[in-house]
Design an enzyme around this catalytic site. Structure first.
Site, PDB file in Angstrom:
ATOM      1  N   LEU A 128       0.844  -0.720   0.304  1.00 50.86           N
ATOM      2  CA  LEU A 128      -0.260  -0.204  -0.085  1.00 50.86           C
ATOM      3  C   LEU A 128       1.078   1.599  -0.295  1.00 50.86           C
ATOM      4  O   LEU A 128       1.857   1.688   0.986  1.00 50.86           O
ATOM      5  CB  LEU A 128      -0.984  -0.285   0.859  1.00 50.86           C
ATOM      6  N   ASP A 129       0.649   1.888  -0.550  1.00 54.59           N
ATOM      7  CA  ASP A 129       1.627   3.104  -0.798  1.00 54.59           C
ATOM      8  C   ASP A 129       1.503   3.796   0.053  1.00 54.59           C
ATOM      9  O   ASP A 129       0.560   4.035   0.880  1.00 54.59           O
ATOM     10  CB  ASP A 129       0.987   4.418  -2.371  1.00 54.59           C
ATOM     11  N   ARG A 130       2.992   4.967   0.456  1.00 50.50           N
ATOM     12  CA  ARG A 130       2.692   5.884   1.898  1.00 50.50           C
ATOM     13  C   ARG A 130       1.888   6.597   1.636  1.00 50.50           C
ATOM     14  O   ARG A 130       0.558   6.937   2.302  1.00 50.50           O
ATOM     15  CB  ARG A 130       3.887   6.190   1.709  1.00 50.50           C
TER      16      ARG A 130
ATOM     17  N   THR B 222      -1.321   5.617   0.399  1.00 51.62           N
ATOM     18  CA  THR B 222      -2.985   5.654   0.344  1.00 51.62           C
ATOM     19  C   THR B 222      -2.938   5.511   1.935  1.00 51.62           C
ATOM     20  O   THR B 222      -2.492   5.018   2.224  1.00 51.62           O
ATOM     21  CB  THR B 222      -2.525   4.554  -0.711  1.00 51.62           C
TER      22      THR B 222
END
Length: 230
Positions: A59-61, A63
């Protein structure tokens, strides 16, 4: 939704997995620039087990939302297989800049790295890249039709897939400093939220569905597009 002592909410817990509500701006794994991460605090989520849990997917930073953790190695292996085989249903909410002509559709664009540098995570549409498929539908629009609230369902799990796919369609995700036009400082933050997951974790039981309420950094944009807080 149960607060934990590391500042995140625990959305789900059983013998195999935890699902936490990751805040935007907090990376999952350590990076070259340092700083706090989810990984730094996983010992606090052992809940009596000898080993700390581990993230089962990316999970992107920037997001926010649902992040799955495997509670022990066998559980992590099972979860990794579910994600790798595309058996986890992932639902994201996004605020995009622009006005899609249709109310729903499919984005089928292969993705590859922008650079040959293995440390680079920036992606681009590339016919020679990995197949990437995203289904989308409009949940709401603002009165001036300058932005919209989308539900995004990635069928594949490529790096930055939703961000690149939306940008390639001409409606980048609001707050995206890499693929959109957002300023690097003072912007609204990336308006992308991992809203829900469905995991068929137990063979003889229904899939487990977990939802994360949208975070405050998206509340104004969602309200503009018709979201009603219950």
């Amino acid at each position: 939704m149960v607060p934990t002592d590391i500042g995140v909410c625990l959305l789900y817990r059983d013998a195999l997995m935890l699902v936490i509500d990751k805040p935007a701006g907090l990376p999952v794994h350590p990076g070259p620039k340092g700083g706090p991460t989810v990984t730094d605090h996983l010992d606090a989520l052992r809940f009596g087990l000898p080993r700390r849990p581990q993230a089962a997917h990316r999970l992107d930073r920037d997001t926010s939302g649902c992040l799955v953790l495997g509670r022990h190695p066998k559980a992590l292996a099972r979860l990794n297989t579910l994600f790798a085989d595309g058996r986890v249903t992932k639902t994201y909410w996004a605020i995009i800049e622009g006005d899609p002509r249709e109310d729903s559709g499919t984005i089928d664009l292969a993705l590859g790295r922008r650079s040959d540098d293995p440390r680079s995570w920036w992606m681009k549409a590339d016919p020679a890249g990995d197949p990437s498929l995203t289904r989308w539908r409009v949940l709401g629009r603002d009165a001036g039709r300058t932005c919209a609230w989308l539900e995004l369902s990635p069928e594949t799990g490529r790096t930055h897939q939703l961000r690149v796919h939306c940008a390639e369609m001409g409606w980048p995700i609001r707050g995206d400093t890499i693929y959109g036009n957002a300023p690097r400082h003072g912007g609204p933050g990336l308006q992308l939220h991992a809203r829900a997951l469905e995991l068929p974790l137990y063979p003889k039981k229904p899939a487990i569905r977990v939802e994360a309420a949208p975070h405050e950094h998206m509340s104004d944009s969602l309200a503009t597009c018709g979201f009603m807080i219950s």
